[in-house]
Enzyme design. Structure first.
Site, PDB file in Angstrom:
ATOM      1  CD  GLU A 149     -68.028  -7.628  -6.724  1.00  0.00           C
ATOM      2  OE1 GLU A 149     -67.584  -7.984  -8.128  1.00  0.00           O
ATOM      3  OE2 GLU A 149     -68.150  -7.281  -6.141  1.00  0.00           O
ATOM      4  CG  ASP A 173     -66.756 -11.883  -5.582  1.00  0.00           C
ATOM      5  OD1 ASP A 173     -66.302 -12.342  -4.627  1.00  0.00           O
ATOM      6  OD2 ASP A 173     -68.419 -11.651  -5.945  1.00  0.00           O
ATOM      7  CE1 TYR A 226     -65.547  -6.735   3.745  1.00  0.00           C
ATOM      8  CE2 TYR A 226     -67.463  -7.064   6.037  1.00  0.00           C
ATOM      9  CZ  TYR A 226     -66.184  -6.693   4.791  1.00  0.00           C
ATOM     10  OH  TYR A 226     -66.358  -4.880   3.630  1.00  0.00           O
TER      11      TYR A 226
HETATM   12  P1  TTP Z   1     -69.686  -9.843  -1.098  1.00  0.00           P
HETATM   13  O1  TTP Z   1     -68.419 -10.694  -2.621  1.00  0.00           O
HETATM   14  O2  TTP Z   1     -70.925 -10.053  -1.797  1.00  0.00           O
HETATM   15  O3  TTP Z   1     -69.841 -11.627  -0.176  1.00  0.00           O
HETATM   16  P2  TTP Z   1     -68.360 -12.535  -0.431  1.00  0.00           P
HETATM   17  O4  TTP Z   1     -66.884 -11.951  -0.361  1.00  0.00           O
HETATM   18  O5  TTP Z   1     -68.299 -12.582   1.496  1.00  0.00           O
HETATM   19  O6  TTP Z   1     -69.039 -14.072  -0.049  1.00  0.00           O
HETATM   20  P3  TTP Z   1     -68.608 -14.905  -1.961  1.00  0.00           P
HETATM   21  O7  TTP Z   1     -68.342 -15.865  -1.724  1.00  0.00           O
HETATM   22  O8  TTP Z   1     -70.131 -15.003  -1.723  1.00  0.00           O
HETATM   23  O9  TTP Z   1     -68.192 -13.741  -2.816  1.00  0.00           O
HETATM   24  O10 TTP Z   1     -69.038  -9.288   0.198  1.00  0.00           O
HETATM   25  C1  TTP Z   1     -67.521  -9.368   0.386  1.00  0.00           C
HETATM   26  C2  TTP Z   1     -67.389  -8.562   1.439  1.00  0.00           C
HETATM   27  O11 TTP Z   1     -68.603  -7.360   1.649  1.00  0.00           O
HETATM   28  C3  TTP Z   1     -67.867  -9.511   2.271  1.00  0.00           C
HETATM   29  O12 TTP Z   1     -67.262 -10.703   3.486  1.00  0.00           O
HETATM   30  C4  TTP Z   1     -68.803  -8.359   3.420  1.00  0.00           C
HETATM   31  C5  TTP Z   1     -69.236  -7.309   3.291  1.00  0.00           C
HETATM   32  N1  TTP Z   1     -71.016  -6.917   2.965  1.00  0.00           N
HETATM   33  C6  TTP Z   1     -70.612  -5.907   3.812  1.00  0.00           C
HETATM   34  O13 TTP Z   1     -70.039  -5.277   4.877  1.00  0.00           O
HETATM   35  N2  TTP Z   1     -72.330  -5.976   3.785  1.00  0.00           N
HETATM   36  C7  TTP Z   1     -72.724  -6.697   2.609  1.00  0.00           C
HETATM   37  O14 TTP Z   1     -74.138  -6.306   2.417  1.00  0.00           O
HETATM   38  C8  TTP Z   1     -72.241  -7.769   1.635  1.00  0.00           C
HETATM   39  C9  TTP Z   1     -73.536  -8.075   0.345  1.00  0.00           C
HETATM   40  C10 TTP Z   1     -70.803  -7.584   2.178  1.00  0.00           C
HETATM   41 MG    MG Z   2     -66.821 -11.843  -2.768  1.00  0.00          MG
END
Ligand code: TTP
Ligand code: MG
Length: 843
Positions: free
Chosen positions: A120, A27, A32
């Site tokens: 992921e 992950d 972004y």
């Molecule tokens: P995530 O893996 O949930 O979040 P992340 O990678 O930003 O943070 P983490 O370090 O906790 O893993 O989601 C991946 C991407 O998906 C995230 O960067 C932005 C996008 N996203 C959305 O567009 N809308 C949402 O509601 C969420 C949760 C994520």
């Molecule tokens: Mg993530």
């Protein structure tokens, strides 16, 4: 399901064989935001938020350390941290690009990579771990172990002993190297979870963040599962399932583990019940599915309010234009379009989503997706607005907060310049060709085997093999090349005969075995061929033809089930459910098994779900029925010869007429991988020496076939015989556990001079190089899984599966017509629905 789960036990140490795999879940950290930081390194040390509309969808860890969170309202985030730097993240192009790069690094390590979302991936590293262990022996663990805050050394006790500890330790090394490689090639840091299944790997990958990794051992499963705040936190338990669980009084993981299955079964089908029990106990046998290209491309636009058709149209137009660009990048042609809206309910202050989809005619993309013309654009827009109108009554006030469009089934275009239908039209030779066998016994080989690969004629298979086949779309099943089904074969095994019935000359159902015939022992020679002199034309004028249609057999099977439902019920817990996943005629399954090798056969099947079981029938369209009626007399003659041959083989008087309507069928339960199927195969005859009255299998039964003599000098005919006939006979016998076939080879005039006996298991050897049993068995299980998936999405509907081309089997829902007669729009007759279990229901 195991007793352990039935009793609500928690599977602390599931059996050792379930720990054989090593799975990674990756992950990306603040995905972004990281992409933006790689693109603009000056942002690296600043608190950075990615906004979409008025939401901060993610933020970097600098911002997180100062109180900003993922999915915070923009306004709130700016209040928490006024210095937050914002980048607009509405255009996903770069994120998609990095996402592909990350998966690509994993794919360069192994093809067993499943893309779960943009950031992921699951990776099955079982094979790599074995190699690693052979090369390096034991080593120390990398990263964290679940439950520890700091890295630990390997003095952990190992209560399992199946070798999983060493494998997971090696997995932690593979994960570390992979993460380093991803960072090197893309500049992105990722977290990893390492476990013996996907569920656990995903659950622990975020345990230590960012840029870290965590291993979980099988003996920690209980702790992992019970550390979750609610059953909703288990991947796979979505909000709908959770709200049903809550209605049953289940909120925590522990409660789900403890709930009696009986209670779950009041709300879910048995497969879902098993799955819920399993995941609550950290058990997950699902495999890492190799991802091809994404199965859909879609875009959405969210807003606070849109309430006029004109505005909606503009929104959809913009989305469609952007979507066509994405489609061009992708290169595949869409076969279906899905339109979504989110309606805002003022009273409940709540938005709820609706979607509608429809197929797109391939004629809209005559030149692929590169240059989409104006006509196509306007036709697509018309479709979009048509679907929209089905969801929103525009004559009344409406309030939308989101619109979306997606092309949700994408397939590779058939090779340019060729048209499948014309191809079918031309190659009629195989259709009428029947073939031979004894050449093999005489020569020890087939003519076809002498020819080199390059000499093979152009034809159906070459054309078919050239085409690229993608993963299954949502409701198109794509038939892969045979080599795609070469994994270990699933278990396909008769579980036992549970009954039989006879159908007499008037097609009347009889609950007995009066019409079972016995073969004359002199025809059962095991050595090579038997010389005979049989005239199939004797007693010709006295024969009576077959008067029913094939579908009629299903009705007889349903009749048998009504008479015997108590022998089929699941258990005392669910007396109104048959303990069988599929009920169908063997013919349906054979059509599926033949698919990778038989590119010409078109068929349609229909299916209905009723009380826990899927009923599948071969569906004959009105045109098919018409065609059957007008079959040339020659075909009828061949069919009658087949009946005559059976009559003679079973000691009947050749000068007496034969009655084609009579048949004897066994009711048989067959295990096909994880499914159980109830079939009613017709049994031609039995070996009187082996037959026992209380048989549980079909091992004394014999299939009798009458086949045109094959000219051994014609290699093409020999090959056709081996490819199609042997495959069909093998599939028929394999599914029903019939061990033998006796074949009579007839002349054009209906004379048989020789018989040959084959063992069912010997048939694949005789067809070596042309087809393989495991291919047929694997496609059968994957197709049944597809059928089940489609049906469970709309269990009330009648479903149709139609082979439209060599590779495309399209699923559709048959429009419902209440009170309609049996036939094209129904699978199950009313009398069956009304009578099955009716005495119990009334209690
Ligand atoms: P995530 O893996 O949930 O979040 P992340 O990678 O930003 O943070 P983490 O370090 O906790 O893993 O989601 C991946 C991407 O998906 C995230 O960067 C932005 C996008 N996203 C959305 O567009 N809308 C949402 O509601 C969420 C949760 C994520
Ligand atoms: Mg993530």
């Amino acid at each position: 399901m195991s007793d352990e789960l039935e009793s609500g036990g928690e599977g602390l140490l599931s059996p050792p064989h379930t720990h054989q795999r090593t799975i990674l879940h990756l992950d990306a950290d603040c995905f972004y935001a990281q992409v933006e930081m790689v693109r603009q390194p000056e942002l690296r040390d600043k608190p950075l938020g990615i906004k979409q509309k008025n939401l901060v969808v993610t933020c970097n860890y600098v911002a997180r350390s100062q109180g900003v969170k993922k999915c915070m309202w923009l306004k709130e985030a700016m209040e928490v941290l006024p210095e937050l730097v914002l980048v607009d993240g509405s255009d996903l192009t770069h994120y998609r690009h990095f996402s592909t790069q990350i998966s690509g690094v994993a794919q360069s390590l192994t093809h067993r990579v499943e893309r779960l979302s943009l950031d992921e991936n699951f990776i099955d590293v079982t094979d790599l771990v074995d190699e690693y262990m052979n090369a390096t022996g034991s080593s120390d663990i990398e990263g964290h172990v679940f439950g520890d805050k700091e890295p630990v050394s390997m003095d952990l006790v190992d209560p399992c002993g199946c070798g999983c500890r060493e494998r997971l330790v090696a997995g932690s090394l593979v994960a570390k190297q992979l993460r380093e490689q991803i960072l090197k090639e893309t500049g992105i840091t990722v977290c990893a979870g390492i476990a013996h299944n996907k569920l656990l790997a995903k659950l622990v990958s975020g345990y230590h963040k960012p840029n870290q990794q965590t291993v979980v051992f099988p003996w920690q499963v209980h702790n992992v599962m019970n550390s979750l705040p609610a059953a909703r936190s288990i991947p796979g338990i979505g909000s709908t399932t959770f709200s049903i669980l809550k209605d049953l009084g289940i909120s925590t993981v522990q409660e789900l583990q403890d709930v009696p299955l009986k209670l779950l079964r009041t709300k879910f089908d048995s497969e879902t019940c098993s799955r819920l029990k399993e995941v609550s106990n950290g058990i997950d046998e699902t495999s890492v599915k190799k991802s091809g290209k994404a199965q859909s491309v879609g875009l959405e636009d969210a807003f606070t309010k849109v309430n006029s058709v004109a505005e909606v149209k503009v929104k959809y137009q913009i989305l469609l234009e952007r979507l066509l660009k994405l489609l061009k990048e992708d290169g595949r042609v869409p076969v279906s379009i899905r339109v979504s809206v989110r309606k805002f309910d003022l009273a409940k202050r709540f938005g709820h989503r609706e979607t509608r989809q429809t197929s797109i005619p391939s004629s809209l993309f005559p030149d692929g997706v590169n240059n989409v013309g104006e006509n196509t654009r306007s036709s697509l827009m018309k479709t979009v607005m048509g679907l929209f109108q089905k969801m929103v009554d525009t004559s009344k006030d409406f309030h939308l907060t989101l619109v979306g469009v997606a092309f949700n089934k994408l397939i590779e275009r058939v090779r340019e310049g060729k048209d499948i239908s014309s191809f079918f039209g031309k190659r009629t030779r195989e259709e009428t060709t029947e073939t031979l066998m004894s050449y093999y016994h005489r020569e020890g080989r087939f003519m076809g085997e002498r020819r080199g690969r390059g000499e093979r004629g152009r034809g159906a298979s070459n054309f078919y093999y050239d085409r690229r086949v993608d993963n299954h779309g949502e409701d198109v099943f794509l038939v892969g090349k045979p080599r795609e089904y070469r994994q270990d074969p699933p278990i396909v095994q008769p579980l036992g005969v549970i009954g039989c019935f006879s159908v007499d000359e008037d097609r009347t159902f009889g609950h007995d075995r009066t019409l079972l015939k016995f073969i004359e022992p002199q025809y059962l020679t095991r050595e090579g061929k038997t010389k005979v002199n049989i005239d199939l034309n004797r007693g010709w004028g006295k024969n009576s033809p077959y008067t029913a249609m094939g579908e009629n057999s299903s009705l007889n099977l349903y009749q048998w089930i009504l008479n015997n439902s108590e022998t089929l019920v699941d258990s005392d817990d669910t007396p109104t459910r048959l303990d069988v996943d599929f009920i169908c005629m063997r013919r349906c399954l054979i059509q599926i098994m033949k698919m990778p090798y038989n590119v010409k056969e078109r068929w349609a099947m229909q299916a209905e779900y009723f009380r826990g079981t899927i009923y599948l029938v071969c569906y004959a369209s009105p045109e098919d029925l018409e065609q059957r009626k007008s079959e040339p007399p020659y075909m009828k003659k061949i069919a009658m010869w087949g009946h005559k041959f059976e009559q003679i083989m079973t000691g009947g008087d050749p000068d007496e007429g034969v009655c084609a309507n009579e048949e004897f069928r066994c009711v048989l339960k067959v295990k096909v991988d994880n499914f159980s199927c109830l079939l009613a195969p017709e049994v031609d005859c039995a070996d009187p020496e082996l037959f026992e009255e209380d048989f549980k299998d079909l091992s004394s039964f014999i299939t009798v076939k009458c086949n045109r003599e094959v000219d051994t000098a014609d290699a093409f005919k020999v090959e056709c015989f081996r490819k199609f006939m042997l495959n069909k006979w093998w599939a028929q016998n394999k599914l029903s556990g019939i061990p033998r076939v006796v074949v009579g080879f007839r002349t054009e005039e209906g004379q048989i001079y020789r018989l040959e006996n084959y063992d069912t298991d010997e048939l694949p050897t005789l067809a070596k190089g042309l087809w393989e049993p495991r291919v047929s068995l694997n496609i059968l299980t994957s197709f049944l899984a597809f059928v089940k998936k489609m049906i469970m999405e709309a269990p009330e509907a009648v479903h149709r599966f139609e082979r439209q081309s060599p590779i495309v089997i399209r699923h559709s829902i048959v429009p419902s017509v209440r009170g309609a007669a049996e036939g094209p729009i129904k699978v199950l007759p009313d009398w069956y629905r009304e009578q099955l279990f009716s005495p119990l229901d009334q209690e």
